[in-house]
Design a protein around this motif. Sequence first.
Motif, PDB file in Angstrom:
ATOM      1  N   GLY A  71     -67.047  47.350  59.615  1.00 15.69           N
ATOM      2  CA  GLY A  71     -67.538  46.667  60.805  1.00 15.69           C
ATOM      3  C   GLY A  71     -66.775  47.100  62.045  1.00 15.69           C
ATOM      4  O   GLY A  71     -65.734  47.763  61.966  1.00 15.69           O
ATOM      5  N   VAL A  72     -67.275  46.704  63.210  1.00 16.41           N
ATOM      6  CA  VAL A  72     -66.660  47.101  64.483  1.00 16.41           C
ATOM      7  C   VAL A  72     -65.217  46.619  64.563  1.00 16.41           C
ATOM      8  O   VAL A  72     -64.324  47.357  64.988  1.00 16.41           O
ATOM      9  N   GLU A  73     -64.962  45.373  64.133  1.00 12.91           N
ATOM     10  CA  GLU A  73     -63.606  44.829  64.221  1.00 12.91           C
ATOM     11  C   GLU A  73     -62.622  45.649  63.385  1.00 12.91           C
ATOM     12  O   GLU A  73     -61.499  45.918  63.811  1.00 12.91           O
ATOM     13  N   SER A  74     -63.060  46.051  62.182  1.00 17.84           N
ATOM     14  CA  SER A  74     -62.181  46.825  61.305  1.00 17.84           C
ATOM     15  C   SER A  74     -61.927  48.224  61.860  1.00 17.84           C
ATOM     16  O   SER A  74     -60.845  48.781  61.691  1.00 17.84           O
ATOM     17  N   LEU A  75     -62.922  48.791  62.519  1.00 17.27           N
ATOM     18  CA  LEU A  75     -62.742  50.122  63.100  1.00 17.27           C
ATOM     19  C   LEU A  75     -61.829  50.094  64.315  1.00 17.27           C
ATOM     20  O   LEU A  75     -61.216  51.098  64.671  1.00 17.27           O
ATOM     21  N   GLN A  76     -61.733  48.921  64.971  1.00 18.49           N
ATOM     22  CA  GLN A  76     -60.922  48.809  66.172  1.00 18.49           C
ATOM     23  C   GLN A  76     -59.498  48.346  65.892  1.00 18.49           C
ATOM     24  O   GLN A  76     -58.600  48.578  66.702  1.00 18.49           O
ATOM     25  N   SER A  77     -59.276  47.664  64.769  1.00 16.90           N
ATOM     26  CA  SER A  77     -57.966  47.080  64.476  1.00 16.90           C
ATOM     27  C   SER A  77     -57.523  47.430  63.061  1.00 16.90           C
ATOM     28  O   SER A  77     -58.197  47.056  62.090  1.00 16.90           O
ATOM     29  N   VAL A  78     -56.396  48.126  62.930  1.00 15.00           N
ATOM     30  CA  VAL A  78     -55.859  48.474  61.609  1.00 15.00           C
ATOM     31  C   VAL A  78     -55.411  47.215  60.871  1.00 15.00           C
ATOM     32  O   VAL A  78     -55.580  47.099  59.654  1.00 15.00           O
ATOM     33  N   ARG A  79     -54.850  46.235  61.608  1.00 13.29           N
ATOM     34  CA  ARG A  79     -54.419  44.983  60.973  1.00 13.29           C
ATOM     35  C   ARG A  79     -55.620  44.250  60.369  1.00 13.29           C
ATOM     36  O   ARG A  79     -55.558  43.785  59.223  1.00 13.29           O
ATOM     37  N   PHE A  80     -56.696  44.156  61.138  1.00 15.28           N
ATOM     38  CA  PHE A  80     -57.913  43.500  60.652  1.00 15.28           C
ATOM     39  C   PHE A  80     -58.449  44.243  59.432  1.00 15.28           C
ATOM     40  O   PHE A  80     -58.834  43.632  58.431  1.00 15.28           O
ATOM     41  N   ALA A  81     -58.453  45.583  59.512  1.00 17.16           N
ATOM     42  CA  ALA A  81     -58.966  46.389  58.406  1.00 17.16           C
ATOM     43  C   ALA A  81     -58.118  46.227  57.157  1.00 17.16           C
ATOM     44  O   ALA A  81     -58.640  46.200  56.034  1.00 17.16           O
ATOM     45  N   THR A  82     -56.801  46.099  57.321  1.00 19.24           N
ATOM     46  CA  THR A  82     -55.906  45.990  56.171  1.00 19.24           C
ATOM     47  C   THR A  82     -56.196  44.742  55.353  1.00 19.24           C
ATOM     48  O   THR A  82     -56.220  44.780  54.116  1.00 19.24           O
ATOM     49  N   VAL A  83     -56.419  43.630  56.042  1.00 14.80           N
ATOM     50  CA  VAL A  83     -56.742  42.377  55.338  1.00 14.80           C
ATOM     51  C   VAL A  83     -58.026  42.545  54.537  1.00 14.80           C
ATOM     52  O   VAL A  83     -58.100  42.169  53.347  1.00 14.80           O
ATOM     53  N   ARG A  84     -59.041  43.121  55.171  1.00 13.62           N
ATOM     54  CA  ARG A  84     -60.307  43.322  54.469  1.00 13.62           C
ATOM     55  C   ARG A  84     -60.158  44.314  53.307  1.00 13.62           C
ATOM     56  O   ARG A  84     -60.793  44.151  52.257  1.00 13.62           O
ATOM     57  N   LEU A  85     -59.326  45.329  53.499  1.00 11.98           N
ATOM     58  CA  LEU A  85     -59.103  46.303  52.433  1.00 11.98           C
ATOM     59  C   LEU A  85     -58.486  45.654  51.195  1.00 11.98           C
ATOM     60  O   LEU A  85     -58.894  45.938  50.063  1.00 11.98           O
ATOM     61  N   LEU A  86     -57.507  44.785  51.399  1.00 10.32           N
ATOM     62  CA  LEU A  86     -56.857  44.124  50.276  1.00 10.32           C
ATOM     63  C   LEU A  86     -57.840  43.246  49.509  1.00 10.32           C
ATOM     64  O   LEU A  86     -57.840  43.221  48.268  1.00 10.32           O
ATOM     65  N   VAL A  87     -58.679  42.530  50.242  1.00  8.14           N
ATOM     66  CA  VAL A  87     -59.705  41.701  49.584  1.00  8.14           C
ATOM     67  C   VAL A  87     -60.676  42.582  48.820  1.00  8.14           C
ATOM     68  O   VAL A  87     -61.064  42.276  47.684  1.00  8.14           O
ATOM     69  N   ALA A  88     -61.077  43.698  49.440  1.00  7.22           N
ATOM     70  CA  ALA A  88     -62.028  44.606  48.791  1.00  7.22           C
ATOM     71  C   ALA A  88     -61.454  45.192  47.502  1.00  7.22           C
ATOM     72  O   ALA A  88     -62.169  45.310  46.497  1.00  7.22           O
ATOM     73  N   ILE A  89     -60.190  45.547  47.518  1.00  5.04           N
ATOM     74  CA  ILE A  89     -59.573  46.132  46.320  1.00  5.04           C
ATOM     75  C   ILE A  89     -59.504  45.102  45.200  1.00  5.04           C
ATOM     76  O   ILE A  89     -59.747  45.421  44.022  1.00  5.04           O
ATOM     77  N   MET A  90     -59.195  43.848  45.531  1.00  3.51           N
ATOM     78  CA  MET A  90     -59.188  42.789  44.510  1.00  3.51           C
ATOM     79  C   MET A  90     -60.580  42.596  43.918  1.00  3.51           C
ATOM     80  O   MET A  90     -60.738  42.480  42.696  1.00  3.51           O
ATOM     81  N   LEU A  91     -61.593  42.582  44.772  1.00  3.77           N
ATOM     82  CA  LEU A  91     -62.966  42.445  44.277  1.00  3.77           C
ATOM     83  C   LEU A  91     -63.372  43.664  43.467  1.00  3.77           C
ATOM     84  O   LEU A  91     -64.083  43.548  42.456  1.00  3.77           O
ATOM     85  N   GLY A  92     -62.930  44.846  43.915  1.00  2.00           N
ATOM     86  CA  GLY A  92     -63.223  46.055  43.167  1.00  2.00           C
ATOM     87  C   GLY A  92     -62.613  46.033  41.783  1.00  2.00           C
ATOM     88  O   GLY A  92     -63.212  46.502  40.805  1.00  2.00           O
ATOM     89  N   MET A  93     -61.398  45.459  41.671  1.00  2.00           N
ATOM     90  CA  MET A  93     -60.752  45.338  40.375  1.00  2.00           C
ATOM     91  C   MET A  93     -61.536  44.413  39.439  1.00  2.00           C
ATOM     92  O   MET A  93     -61.647  44.672  38.237  1.00  2.00           O
ATOM     93  N   VAL A  94     -62.089  43.348  40.002  1.00  2.00           N
ATOM     94  CA  VAL A  94     -62.938  42.454  39.208  1.00  2.00           C
ATOM     95  C   VAL A  94     -64.155  43.215  38.685  1.00  2.00           C
ATOM     96  O   VAL A  94     -64.541  43.093  37.510  1.00  2.00           O
ATOM     97  N   ALA A  95     -64.765  44.011  39.572  1.00  2.00           N
ATOM     98  CA  ALA A  95     -65.938  44.795  39.176  1.00  2.00           C
ATOM     99  C   ALA A  95     -65.583  45.828  38.112  1.00  2.00           C
ATOM    100  O   ALA A  95     -66.326  46.015  37.143  1.00  2.00           O
ATOM    101  N   VAL A  96     -64.442  46.488  38.268  1.00  2.00           N
ATOM    102  CA  VAL A  96     -64.002  47.498  37.295  1.00  2.00           C
ATOM    103  C   VAL A  96     -63.737  46.839  35.938  1.00  2.00           C
ATOM    104  O   VAL A  96     -64.119  47.371  34.883  1.00  2.00           O
ATOM    105  N   SER A  97     -63.092  45.674  35.945  1.00  2.00           N
ATOM    106  CA  SER A  97     -62.810  44.958  34.695  1.00  2.00           C
ATOM    107  C   SER A  97     -64.103  44.543  34.003  1.00  2.00           C
ATOM    108  O   SER A  97     -64.237  44.668  32.776  1.00  2.00           O
ATOM    109  N   THR A  98     -65.042  44.052  34.785  1.00  2.00           N
ATOM    110  CA  THR A  98     -66.335  43.647  34.216  1.00  2.00           C
ATOM    111  C   THR A  98     -67.073  44.844  33.633  1.00  2.00           C
ATOM    112  O   THR A  98     -67.636  44.770  32.534  1.00  2.00           O
ATOM    113  N   LEU A  99     -67.049  45.948  34.371  1.00  2.00           N
ATOM    114  CA  LEU A  99     -67.715  47.160  33.893  1.00  2.00           C
ATOM    115  C   LEU A  99     -67.054  47.683  32.625  1.00  2.00           C
ATOM    116  O   LEU A  99     -67.736  48.129  31.694  1.00  2.00           O
TER     117      LEU A  99
END
Length: 462
Positions: A71-99
């Motif tokens: 999103g625009v906010e993540s592209l403009q702010s590394v701090r904002f992007a970092t928070v979203r990245l950490l959440v995404a990686i946790m969700l990705g781990m859930v998906a990988v475990s399920t798969l």
Amino acid sequence: MIRLFKHYVPHAVLLLGAVDLCLLAVAAEIAWDLRAWQIGTDAGLLSGRIGPLASFAIAVELAMVAVGVYGVESLQSVRFATVRLLVAIMLGMVAVSTLGFLVPGLTLWRSNALYAALISPTLLVLARLLLGSVIGHEAFKRRVMVLGAGPRAARIRALADKPGAGFCVCGFVGMNDGADAVRGAINRNAIESLGDHVVNLRASEVVLALEERRNALPLADLLRIKTTGVHVNELSSFLERETGRVDLATASHSWLIFSDGFSSGRLISAASKRLFDLVASLLLLVVAAPIIAVFAILIRLESPGGAFYRQKRVGLFGQEFDVLKLRSMRQDAEVAGQAVWAAENDPRVTRVGRVIRKVRIDELPQAWTVLNGRMSFVGPRPERRQFVADLEQRLPFYAERHMVKPGITGWAQINYPYGASLEDSRNKLEYDLYYAKNYTPFLDLLILLQTLRVLLWPAGAR
């Protein structure tokens, strides 16, 4: 922007997404080699683990799209992007475990996946630190010259000044079609050759933003510009591409008729959409049944009346159908069935209702409506007949949103906060028309993924 399956994606997002996907695969490979070194075994040939590396990278990449990393906010702010990245990686781990549970051997071992999840944030954040200034640089933006200098041209300038804009305006040319509303515009009479002027400005696109089109189009000039390889665009199409919505202030019947879109007779797309609705609604009803039952009991305990309520809504081709939801308001929320817009901090909402609205649990029973074919998972939100009759009189093209099946989530829901006014309805209609005009399964997938962002960070839920 690049058009993928009729949907416009910014170059910056595609570039960053491709880099992220490669870095995720690199993180998975480093994790694999590290684990092999720890246990004293040979890592083996790279070709033998392409599947596990790819499954990890794709799962986390999809999670990043879902939570708004691009999103625009993540592209403009590394701090904002970092928070979203950490959440995404946790969700990705859930998906990988399920798969891994469903298809053993297709993804990384648990230890490898854990190492990859720990390595990934460093690589992804580093990429944003290195590419951040490059992505927003003027050299990566399209250079647009605007024919016109009135209020329509001023809208383009305002859009170019917004953070994350993928274009810059390199010049305005006043076409003597009204008073100028932008500074620095050059009058057409002061330019000997408009084609040469466009080339000198190194413009890659010319946008027609004339206030009065009648007898004002410089057809010879436009033809010369077109033959030099510069793209010539109309204002409505330009705004649709840059904003992801159909601009009602500039859209006309002729533009909607002759522009690309509204190809509703896609047999394969329609069949795949219905198949997905059937499978997903059945799974959702099975999984969500205990949740629905618990909150149904809580609703009955808090306030008198049934836990569910049925309400007539307007759906495909203007036909009414019953929508089923968990009740979030008092039983006497509406007098004599008179429709009333929801308001912020609406006093009619119960305590349990406030909770289920925030996390969208009240919407879960609508999976039954999807199952019986009156709704889809993705589409414009259906409204009540009283509201529809009023909005069709006050908003142009409102009836066209009923040319596609209504949905639980939609393009308007993930792009515009909840609103209950005429102006809110106008803004949501612009997004709904974009969806109806540019529908593809790819857009449905994008909406379903980003609905997770709305659920995790609810904004304006009432």
